[in-house]
Structures are given as structure tokens and as C-alpha cells.
Design an enzyme around this catalytic site. Structure first.
Site, PDB file in Angstrom:
ATOM      1  N   ASP A   1       6.559 -63.691 -43.424  1.00 34.48           N
ATOM      2  CA  ASP A   1       5.264 -63.631 -42.748  1.00 34.48           C
ATOM      3  C   ASP A   1       5.513 -63.550 -41.254  1.00 34.48           C
ATOM      4  O   ASP A   1       6.582 -63.946 -40.774  1.00 34.48           O
ATOM      5  CB  ASP A   1       4.423 -64.881 -43.052  1.00 34.48           C
ATOM      6  CG  ASP A   1       4.885 -66.064 -42.227  1.00 34.48           C
ATOM      7  OD1 ASP A   1       4.209 -66.408 -41.232  1.00 34.48           O
ATOM      8  OD2 ASP A   1       5.934 -66.649 -42.544  1.00 34.48           O
TER       9      ASP A   1
ATOM     10  N   ASP B   1       1.463 -73.250 -44.517  1.00 41.98           N
ATOM     11  CA  ASP B   1       2.581 -73.973 -43.922  1.00 41.98           C
ATOM     12  C   ASP B   1       2.136 -75.408 -43.656  1.00 41.98           C
ATOM     13  O   ASP B   1       0.962 -75.749 -43.788  1.00 41.98           O
ATOM     14  CB  ASP B   1       3.084 -73.278 -42.656  1.00 41.98           C
ATOM     15  CG  ASP B   1       2.088 -73.290 -41.520  1.00 41.98           C
ATOM     16  OD1 ASP B   1       1.132 -74.073 -41.563  1.00 41.98           O
ATOM     17  OD2 ASP B   1       2.261 -72.493 -40.580  1.00 41.98           O
TER      18      ASP B   1
END
Length: 376
Positions: free
Chosen positions: A271, A92
Site C-alpha cells: 500500500d 493499520d
């Protein structure tokens, strides 16, 4: 990166597909264990591969940037080499971590200024240097810098935030296309749909992102305080617009029921820290419901931890033994629980994929949502 849809479930937007990266093939829908600092907490890479069979894991740009730092990662040849992992990695952009540092960060048109949670030093993330950082990390899939707005934000704040995220995205996408990978494998760039809980903002963001024709797209800013039904509504709105021939990644979600509902609405990748974080605190997820392993009811239950489980720990340790480890404060309890929970999450999405291919996903999912939310 390549993606193909193999099947779509009747009476549902659930899809079974396949993502191909230079580090391996990822069957979808998929759950991705979170390895924030290059480590999935309490689980070794051997267990991740051989027992849990994780097809892809996550790293966090904010944390890896601060520690071990870009110099070390570059010298190591990237995160894959540094941690000994030869399967895909997604990173990310650090946007959520900056969001969580609300008391010690400042957002500007240029980027996000923040203080390190480690030593208080000041740093700046820009759309461009976040791409450069993820080039050094060497992830197979990298994310655009965005601002993650809280689920309770008012419209005016959400409007301003989305404008900033869109501006950052344009810069990050341009910089990604002007730079090259460092370690001989390709990297993909995913934009992130923001817009809080406001349908018109979500639609606007999704249309803008769809126009970029990126190899995949993410949905962010959900499961951050809004009701679950609102989250599902936002997913439906966004997935009606995002291209169906690209993978859709729902960031940071969630419970087993959340995952099943997201798959039903056309999400391919998810996730969450929940399986490991909750596991370390004694909460185990199973196909028949949720167990609190600290409860006295398990003290003399010598049956396997999870008779339907797929991991080594499920078959070899009893509920009584795992409860004993938790009440004794043994580290092994956290390891067993983390391996079990990740194994369950991976098995859940694998079963979802099987039922999508078989054509009976909707009926299976309806039954499973009831089962996985039951307290044992």
C-alpha cells in the site's frame, strides 16, 4: 482468512496467490489504495469498484479512532457499513502515525501516549485497546501495535525499539485470541517485522513472528529514510524467514519500481499514498514513464491521457485537457489524476501476476523497472 500460492516465478521469489476473506477474494500480488479516514482521497467507492476494481482498501486506526470515533463506527455496524464498501478492508494499528508525532508522543512499556493532531487531547494506545479498536472498526485484516523506527536510527535505539515492539506484539496477539469479532465476519491479525536496517534485528524479529503462526505477516519500518537498496536487502532477509504459506505485506511502499522489486523478492501485498498524493500534485504514473501534467509540453497534446490505461478517464480525457485543469486549479484535475494513478497501480500488479503465472516475470519486470522510472 485463507491463503494459497498458485505459482512462483522461475529465477525469482515472486508468487501469484489468492487471499480469501469473508468480504471477498484478493488475487496477489495486490496493491491496496489507502483510505485513511474511510475515504480514498478524491475517489468515490463506485469508481474504486467499477473503474479501478480495487479488491481491498485500507483504513487508518489512529485517524478513525479520533474521527468519526468508535461510538459512531460501532453504531454504524463497523467501517464497511459506515462507508458503503462490501469488499475487504485492512487497518493499520496507528503505529506509523504515532511515529510521525514524535514531538507530541511518549512511548512506555504500557503503550504509546500521544496528543491528537485535531484538538491536542491526550490518548493512549496499548496493544490491547488497539485490538479492541480494530474489532469496532471491523476490518478484515488488522495490524499489531508497533513502533516504526526511522531508517536512520542507530543500533542502540533500534534494539530498544524492537524489544518494545516484541513485547507489545505478545500482548496484542494474546488479546486478539481472547476476543471475538463484533459484526459476524472473521478478522485476521498480522504481526509486523521491525528492526530498522540491521540484519540481525530483522532476522530476530522475523523468527519471533514466524513462531506465532499468524494468518499473515507484515514488514514495517521501511521506506522511512533508508536507501532503496537497503530496503530491498531487508525484504530479502525477512522473506527468507517468514513462512511461505502466509501472505507477506510490505507496508507503505511505494513507487512502481519499488513495487516490482518487492514482488520479485516475495512480497504479496503493498500500500502507499503515492498514487493519490502525487496525483493531486500533477504527477501521473504510466507504463511508459512519469508525466508532470503541469508541464507546458502537454498544452496542445490532444492524445488520450494514457492510451494503455484501463480506466474511463484514461480513454476520455486528453493530456491537454488534464493539464488545463491543473493549471486552472480545478478539483477535477485531482480526481482524474487519482483515478488514473490507482488504475495504473492496480493494472501493474495485475500484469505482474499474469507474468508470474506465465513464467516470464523476471524478464518482464526488468524491462518494466526501466520503463516506469523514465521521465516523459
Amino acid at each position: 482468512m485463507k491463503f494459497k500460492v498458485e505459482a512462483t516465478a522461475p529465477d525469482s521469489n515472486a508468487r501469484a496467490g489468492e487471499i480469501t476473506t469473508d468480504h471477498g477474494v484478493i488475487p496477489t500480488p495486490i496493491f491496496m489504495p489507502v483510505g485513511t479516514v474511510g475515504s480514498v482521497k478524491a475517489v468515490t467507492q463506485k469508481e474504486l469498484k467499477e473503474d479501478i476494481d480495487a479488491k481491498i482498501i485500507l483504513g487508518n486506526t489512529y485517524h478513525l479512532y479520533l474521527r468519526p470515533g468508535l461510538d459512531i463506527l460501532h453504531k454504524a455496524g463497523g467501517l464497511h457499513e459506515f462507508i458503503g464498501w462490501d469488499r475487504p478492508i485492512l487497518t493499520d494499528s496507528g503505529g506509523f502515525q504515532v511515529f510521525s508525532l514524535a514531538s507530541c508522543r511518549k512511548l512506555t512499556d504500557e503503550g504509546a501516549m500521544f496528543q491528537s493532531h485535531i484538538d491536542g487531547s491526550r490518548h493512549m494506545f496499548t496493544p490491547e485497546n488497539v485490538v479492541d479498536t480494530q474489532r469496532i472498526i471491523g476490518s478484515d485484516i488488522m495490524m499489531a501495535l508497533d513502533e516504526c523506527t526511522p531508517g536512520t536510527a542507530d543500533y542502540a535505539y533500534a534494539r530498544k525499539s524492537l524489544d518494545l515492539t516484541k513485547s507489545w506484539l505478545e500482548r496484542g496477539w494474546r488479546h486478539f485470541n481472547e476476543t471475538e469479532p463484533l459484526y459476524g465476519h472473521s478478522q485476521a491479525f498480522f504481526p509486523i517485522v521491525q528492526g530498522c536496517v540491521y540484519p540481525e534485528l530483522r532476522k530476530e524479529a522475523a523468527l519471533h513472528i514466524a513462531s506465532l503462526d499468524a494468518p499473515g505477516n507484515a514488514i514495517g519500518g521501511l521506506a522511512v529514510g533508508e536507501p532503496a537498496e537497503t530496503m530491498y536487502e531487508m525484504i530479502e532477509i525477512v522473506n527468507d524467514i517468514l513462512p511461505s504459506d502466509k501472505p507477506r505485506y510490505l507496508m507503505g511502499v511505494g513507487t512502481p519500481a519499488n513495487i516490482l522489486e518487492a514482488i520479485d523478492r516475495g512480497v504479496d501485498m503493498m500500500d502507499c499514498v503515492m498514487p493519490t498524493r502525487n496525483g493531486r500534485n500533477g504527477m501521473l504514473f504510466t507504463a511508459n514513464g512519469i508525466m508532470n501534467m503541469k508541464n507546458k509540453k502537454w498544452a496542445d497534446d490532444f492524445s488520450p491521457l494514457d492510451p494503455e490505461g484501463s480506466t474511463w478517464v484514461d480513454r476520455h480525457f486528453s493530456k491537454a485537457y488534464v493539464r488545463h485543469l491543473f493549471v486552472s486549479g480545478e478539483i477535477l484535475a485531482m480526481q482524474i489524476a487519482s483515478i488514473h494513478n490507482l488504475g495504473f497501480y492496480l493494472r501493474l500488479v495485475e500484469e505482474a501476476r499474469k507474468h508470474i503465472l506465465q513464467g516470464d516475470f523476471k524478464d518482464w519486470k526488468t524491462e518494466m523497472v526501466i520503463r516506469v522510472t523514465h521521465r516523459l
